[in-house]
Design a protein around this motif. Structure first.
Motif, PDB file in Angstrom:
ATOM      1  N   SER A  95      49.366  41.701  40.404  1.00 53.51           N
ATOM      2  CA  SER A  95      48.063  42.380  40.444  1.00 53.51           C
ATOM      3  C   SER A  95      48.071  43.677  41.254  1.00 53.51           C
ATOM      4  O   SER A  95      47.019  44.153  41.671  1.00 53.51           O
ATOM      5  CB  SER A  95      46.978  41.438  40.995  1.00 53.51           C
ATOM      6  N   ASP A  96      49.236  44.262  41.446  1.00 54.37           N
ATOM      7  CA  ASP A  96      49.313  45.533  42.166  1.00 54.37           C
ATOM      8  C   ASP A  96      48.895  46.702  41.273  1.00 54.37           C
ATOM      9  O   ASP A  96      49.020  46.637  40.048  1.00 54.37           O
ATOM     10  CB  ASP A  96      50.744  45.799  42.653  1.00 54.37           C
ATOM     11  N   ILE A 236      43.149  44.556  35.888  1.00 50.90           N
ATOM     12  CA  ILE A 236      43.748  43.653  36.881  1.00 50.90           C
ATOM     13  C   ILE A 236      42.878  42.423  37.088  1.00 50.90           C
ATOM     14  O   ILE A 236      43.382  41.291  37.124  1.00 50.90           O
ATOM     15  CB  ILE A 236      43.965  44.396  38.209  1.00 50.90           C
ATOM     16  N   ARG A 237      41.570  42.617  37.227  1.00 52.57           N
ATOM     17  CA  ARG A 237      40.681  41.484  37.473  1.00 52.57           C
ATOM     18  C   ARG A 237      40.649  40.511  36.300  1.00 52.57           C
ATOM     19  O   ARG A 237      40.588  39.290  36.496  1.00 52.57           O
ATOM     20  CB  ARG A 237      39.261  41.991  37.768  1.00 52.57           C
ATOM     21  N   THR A 239      43.038  40.062  33.903  1.00 55.68           N
ATOM     22  CA  THR A 239      44.323  39.516  33.469  1.00 55.68           C
ATOM     23  C   THR A 239      45.244  39.088  34.600  1.00 55.68           C
ATOM     24  O   THR A 239      46.136  38.272  34.385  1.00 55.68           O
ATOM     25  CB  THR A 239      45.085  40.548  32.625  1.00 55.68           C
ATOM     26  N   GLY A 240      45.040  39.627  35.788  1.00 52.88           N
ATOM     27  CA  GLY A 240      45.954  39.332  36.885  1.00 52.88           C
ATOM     28  C   GLY A 240      47.248  40.123  36.797  1.00 52.88           C
ATOM     29  O   GLY A 240      48.151  39.964  37.632  1.00 52.88           O
ATOM     30  N   ALA A 242      49.828  43.350  36.946  1.00 53.24           N
ATOM     31  CA  ALA A 242      50.002  44.576  37.717  1.00 53.24           C
ATOM     32  C   ALA A 242      49.889  45.750  36.754  1.00 53.24           C
ATOM     33  O   ALA A 242      50.190  45.627  35.567  1.00 53.24           O
ATOM     34  CB  ALA A 242      51.359  44.577  38.414  1.00 53.24           C
TER      35      ALA A 242
END
Length: 268
Positions: A95-96, A236-237, A239-240, A242
């Protein structure tokens, strides 16, 4: 008589639902932070049989804690799972938000694609440990170059077994309706990709930022934070994954990437 009848009805109803409630209570552990709970009691049914007067207090505490926990994370409850492994050790974590920038012709696209190919294969990237994950490449420019590079990487390292995919449609991530549509295009592609691989996408590469936010002012902190929060942040939120964005340096390469410094400040 009416009062006695009502009381009788209440008792009969209590006798009917009591066992069911007791069975349901046994399925839920008593939180360790609940008030007045002995350490040897593990569920609500144990507690209700032993200390019925304390049950209400504990429930109130649970409700209060649950309400707070929606907005607060307490230090006592923070933990780090040893199962969480970086996508590329020391460079990209789960999640970067990462920015890779360099001058035109410096090889930044090839570097990003080389990294993505390694993640898709689950093979070390330049001696760095990699966690295998599907990779979506949002290639908004240089498609012919992308194709040549993928063919070369496949020839050198072998195929990725359908774990590296390119979004064939152009996806704008600018502010406004066009960016909303582009974000939806990426979201739908990620869902389809997951059905193919059976695994959630681990890395999304956006090449380049300039083409992705075409029409927005790169020098505007507001526009750049809109891209970071409403576009990249949403990916990101949901799917998780990066997200790695390919970008250019400014006219003075020694001063870093082009545009608002908000982009650098927001990156991981």
């Amino acid at each position: 008589p009416g009062e006695h009848h009502a009381e009788h009805q209440d008792r009969r109803r209590g006798a009917e639902i009591g066992p069911a409630a007791q069975a349901a209570a046994a399925r839920y552990e008593v939180p360790v932070w609940a008030a007045n709970v002995p350490v040897d009691f593990k569920d609500w049914s144990d507690l209700s049989r032993s200390q019925p007067n304390d049950v209400l207090t504990s429930v109130r505490e649970a409700i209060r804690f649950d309400s707070n926990s929606r907005t607060l994370e307490f230090g006592d409850h923070v933990s780090i799972s040893p199962a969480v492994v970086a996508l590329v050790k020391g460079i990209i974590g789960p999640s970067d938000f990462v920015v890779l920038y360099g001058a035109s012709g410096a090889g930044k696209t090839f570097l990003a694609l080389d990294m993505g190919h390694s993640v898709a294969r689950g093979s070390p990237w330049h001696s760095l440990r990699v966690r295998s994950a599907p990779v979506l490449y949002v290639c908004n420019e240089g498609i012919r170059g992308y194709m040549h590079r993928v063919v070369a990487l496949n020839a050198r390292y072998g195929p990725t077994q359908l774990r590296l995919a390119r979004l064939q449609a152009h996806a704008s991530l600018a502010q406004g309706e066009g960016g909303d549509a582009g974000l939806n295009t990426i979201s739908q592609a990620l869902k389809k990709f997951e059905t193919v691989t059976g695994q959630a996408t681990g890395l999304v590469i956006i090449d380049t930022l300039a083409r992705a936010i075409g029409g927005d002012d790169e020098n505007s902190a507001q526009a750049m934070m809109g891209f970071v929060e409403k576009r990249v942040g949403e990916i990101i939120r949901k799917t998780g994954a990066a997200v790695l964005v390919v970008h250019h340096p400014g006219k003075d390469s020694g001063r870093g990437m082009r545009g608002s410094t908000a982009l650098f400040a927001a990156s991981d």
